[in-house]
Design an enzyme around this catalytic site. Structure first.
Site, PDB file in Angstrom:
ATOM      1  N   ASN A   9     -16.128  11.760   1.218  1.00 53.58           N
ATOM      2  CA  ASN A   9     -17.270  10.856   1.389  1.00 53.58           C
ATOM      3  C   ASN A   9     -17.330  10.458   2.862  1.00 53.58           C
ATOM      4  O   ASN A   9     -16.505   9.688   3.325  1.00 53.58           O
ATOM      5  CB  ASN A   9     -17.079   9.623   0.493  1.00 53.58           C
ATOM      6  CG  ASN A   9     -18.119   8.546   0.763  1.00 53.58           C
ATOM      7  OD1 ASN A   9     -19.167   8.820   1.343  1.00 53.58           O
ATOM      8  ND2 ASN A   9     -17.839   7.330   0.349  1.00 53.58           N
ATOM      9  N   LYS A  11     -19.554   8.706   4.391  1.00 56.43           N
ATOM     10  CA  LYS A  11     -20.213   7.418   4.657  1.00 56.43           C
ATOM     11  C   LYS A  11     -21.245   7.609   5.787  1.00 56.43           C
ATOM     12  O   LYS A  11     -21.851   8.664   5.866  1.00 56.43           O
ATOM     13  CB  LYS A  11     -19.177   6.346   4.992  1.00 56.43           C
ATOM     14  CG  LYS A  11     -18.012   6.347   3.993  1.00 56.43           C
ATOM     15  CD  LYS A  11     -17.152   5.137   4.066  1.00 56.43           C
ATOM     16  CE  LYS A  11     -16.017   5.289   3.081  1.00 56.43           C
ATOM     17  NZ  LYS A  11     -15.293   4.076   2.821  1.00 56.43           N
ATOM     18  N   HIS A  95     -20.770   3.570  -5.640  1.00 55.47           N
ATOM     19  CA  HIS A  95     -19.646   3.350  -4.722  1.00 55.47           C
ATOM     20  C   HIS A  95     -19.494   1.838  -4.483  1.00 55.47           C
ATOM     21  O   HIS A  95     -20.494   1.123  -4.435  1.00 55.47           O
ATOM     22  CB  HIS A  95     -19.903   4.085  -3.402  1.00 55.47           C
ATOM     23  CG  HIS A  95     -18.698   4.093  -2.512  1.00 55.47           C
ATOM     24  ND1 HIS A  95     -18.357   3.029  -1.726  1.00 55.47           N
ATOM     25  CD2 HIS A  95     -17.737   5.033  -2.319  1.00 55.47           C
ATOM     26  CE1 HIS A  95     -17.241   3.313  -1.069  1.00 55.47           C
ATOM     27  NE2 HIS A  95     -16.843   4.518  -1.416  1.00 55.47           N
ATOM     28  N   GLU A  97     -18.966   0.151  -1.925  1.00 54.50           N
ATOM     29  CA  GLU A  97     -19.713  -0.374  -0.768  1.00 54.50           C
ATOM     30  C   GLU A  97     -21.167  -0.620  -1.149  1.00 54.50           C
ATOM     31  O   GLU A  97     -21.807  -1.559  -0.677  1.00 54.50           O
ATOM     32  CB  GLU A  97     -19.590   0.594   0.425  1.00 54.50           C
ATOM     33  CG  GLU A  97     -18.209   0.491   1.057  1.00 54.50           C
ATOM     34  CD  GLU A  97     -17.755   1.731   1.797  1.00 54.50           C
ATOM     35  OE1 GLU A  97     -18.591   2.613   2.080  1.00 54.50           O
ATOM     36  OE2 GLU A  97     -16.544   1.812   2.084  1.00 54.50           O
ATOM     37  N   GLU A 167     -11.656   3.864  -8.011  1.00 51.30           N
ATOM     38  CA  GLU A 167     -11.446   3.434  -6.634  1.00 51.30           C
ATOM     39  C   GLU A 167     -11.184   1.930  -6.596  1.00 51.30           C
ATOM     40  O   GLU A 167     -12.139   1.134  -6.545  1.00 51.30           O
ATOM     41  CB  GLU A 167     -12.683   3.745  -5.785  1.00 51.30           C
ATOM     42  CG  GLU A 167     -13.010   5.215  -5.685  1.00 51.30           C
ATOM     43  CD  GLU A 167     -13.695   5.540  -4.365  1.00 51.30           C
ATOM     44  OE1 GLU A 167     -13.201   6.410  -3.663  1.00 51.30           O
ATOM     45  OE2 GLU A 167     -14.704   4.894  -4.032  1.00 51.30           O
ATOM     46  N   GLY A 173     -10.378   2.115   2.504  1.00 49.03           N
ATOM     47  CA  GLY A 173     -10.454   1.888   3.947  1.00 49.03           C
ATOM     48  C   GLY A 173      -9.408   0.914   4.465  1.00 49.03           C
ATOM     49  O   GLY A 173      -9.496   0.448   5.602  1.00 49.03           O
ATOM     50  N   SER A 213      -7.761   5.232   0.330  1.00 51.70           N
ATOM     51  CA  SER A 213      -6.738   5.548   1.336  1.00 51.70           C
ATOM     52  C   SER A 213      -5.922   6.793   0.991  1.00 51.70           C
ATOM     53  O   SER A 213      -4.705   6.830   1.205  1.00 51.70           O
ATOM     54  CB  SER A 213      -5.824   4.345   1.565  1.00 51.70           C
ATOM     55  OG  SER A 213      -6.581   3.254   2.071  1.00 51.70           O
TER      56      SER A 213
HETATM   57  C1  PEP Z   1     -14.178   5.945  -0.225  1.00 48.14           C
HETATM   58  O1  PEP Z   1     -14.993   5.609   0.610  1.00 48.14           O
HETATM   59  O2  PEP Z   1     -14.573   6.326  -1.327  1.00 48.14           O
HETATM   60  C2  PEP Z   1     -12.755   5.885   0.114  1.00 48.14           C
HETATM   61  C3  PEP Z   1     -11.897   6.103  -0.832  1.00 48.14           C
HETATM   62  O3  PEP Z   1     -12.429   5.590   1.434  1.00 48.14           O
HETATM   63  P1  PEP Z   1     -10.976   5.703   2.104  1.00 48.14           P
HETATM   64  O4  PEP Z   1     -10.377   7.035   1.708  1.00 48.14           O
HETATM   65  O5  PEP Z   1     -11.222   5.620   3.586  1.00 48.14           O
HETATM   66  O6  PEP Z   1     -10.143   4.567   1.591  1.00 48.14           O
END
Ligand code: PEP
Length: 255
Positions: A9, A11, A95, A97, A167, A173, A213
């Protein structure tokens, strides 16, 4: 029976030019990988160019969001048919976000999932608890609500095709991934609910992937959990070498 599914992803990163350079490099790095489903999710502007650069390869393309309507007066929105015609086969839906910053709810997630299937797109639907919810001991109840309301009226056949991304919001992040035990517990719970609500066949075929992460050095322990079928990768998917390494290390035969 479920081959690993690894999605990146991006973003709001990468221009069209940067996205194409990345895709060409990824395509040659991973050209011999046949046992992992590989997907990248560029911003809307780069979907078409990335789809062209990955045509007839083992790399699929996802949108990061979509509206549920076919067309209409919805300034700034993009429809399922538009992203499908641009070359995407998948759409990330719900997601955290988008839930946190843009008002996405389980009800809008549900509308988007129905619309995605109608347009021939495979949803990659995100669920997961916040840190406060985890600390209050509400993780499994939050997942129940997100799956029950978000997947309302889906047919078992559709659930079988879905990709569910667990998630935990506190792991996105932050550099702080869920432990394999925490991920294993949440994934097993989600699969049990899918079995209970949509039947054994749907639950066994549905991919439940982990996001938060994920990096080359933690993918292996996560993917070894029996109900972890892959990963949704944010930050570490922006660099070809690290994303390719995550893909390679997710392979069943990898050591
Ligand atoms: C994501 O944006 O779905 C995500 C898991 O980000 P990150 O791997 O940076 O934690």
């Amino acid at each position: 029976m479920r081959i690993p599914f690894i999605a990146g992803n991006w973003k709001m990163f990468k221009t069209i030019h940067e996205a194409v350079v990345f895709t060409k490099e990824l395509r040659s790095t991973l050209k011999d990988v046949a046992d992992v489903e590989i997907v990248i999710a560029p911003p809307f502007t780069a979907i078409h160019a990335v789809a062209e650069a990955s045509r007839n390869t083992n790399i699929g393309v996802a949108a990061q969001d979509m509206h549920w309507e076919r067309e209409g007066a919805f300034t700034g929105e993009v429809s399922p048919a538009m992203i499908q015609e641009a070359g995407a086969a998948y759409a990330i839906i719900g997601h955290s976000e988008r839930r946190r910053l843009f008002g996405e709810t389980d009800a809008t997630v549900n509308r988007k999932m129905m619309a995605a299937f109608l347009a021939g797109l495979t949803p990659i639907v995100c669920v997961g608890e916040t840190l406060e919810e985890r600390e209050r001991g509400e993780t499994l109840a939050v997942l129940d609500r997100q799956v029950k309301d978000g997947f309302d009226r889906l047919a078992a056949e559709q659930v079988a095709e879905l990709v569910v991304a667990y998630e935990p919001v506190w792991a996105i992040g932050t550099g702080r991934n869920a432990s394999s035990a925490q991920a294993g517990e949440a994934h097993a719970h989600i699969r049990n609910r899918l079995r209970q609500w949509f039947g054994a066949d749907a639950a066994d075929r549905c991919h439940v992937i982990y996001g938060g992460s994920v990096k080359p050095d933690n993918i292996r322990e996560l993917i070894l959990e029996p109900d972890v079928d892959g990963a949704l990768v944010g930050g570490a998917s922006l660099d070809v070498a690290s994303f390719a390494e995550i893909v390679t290390r997710s392979r069943t035969a990898a050591v």
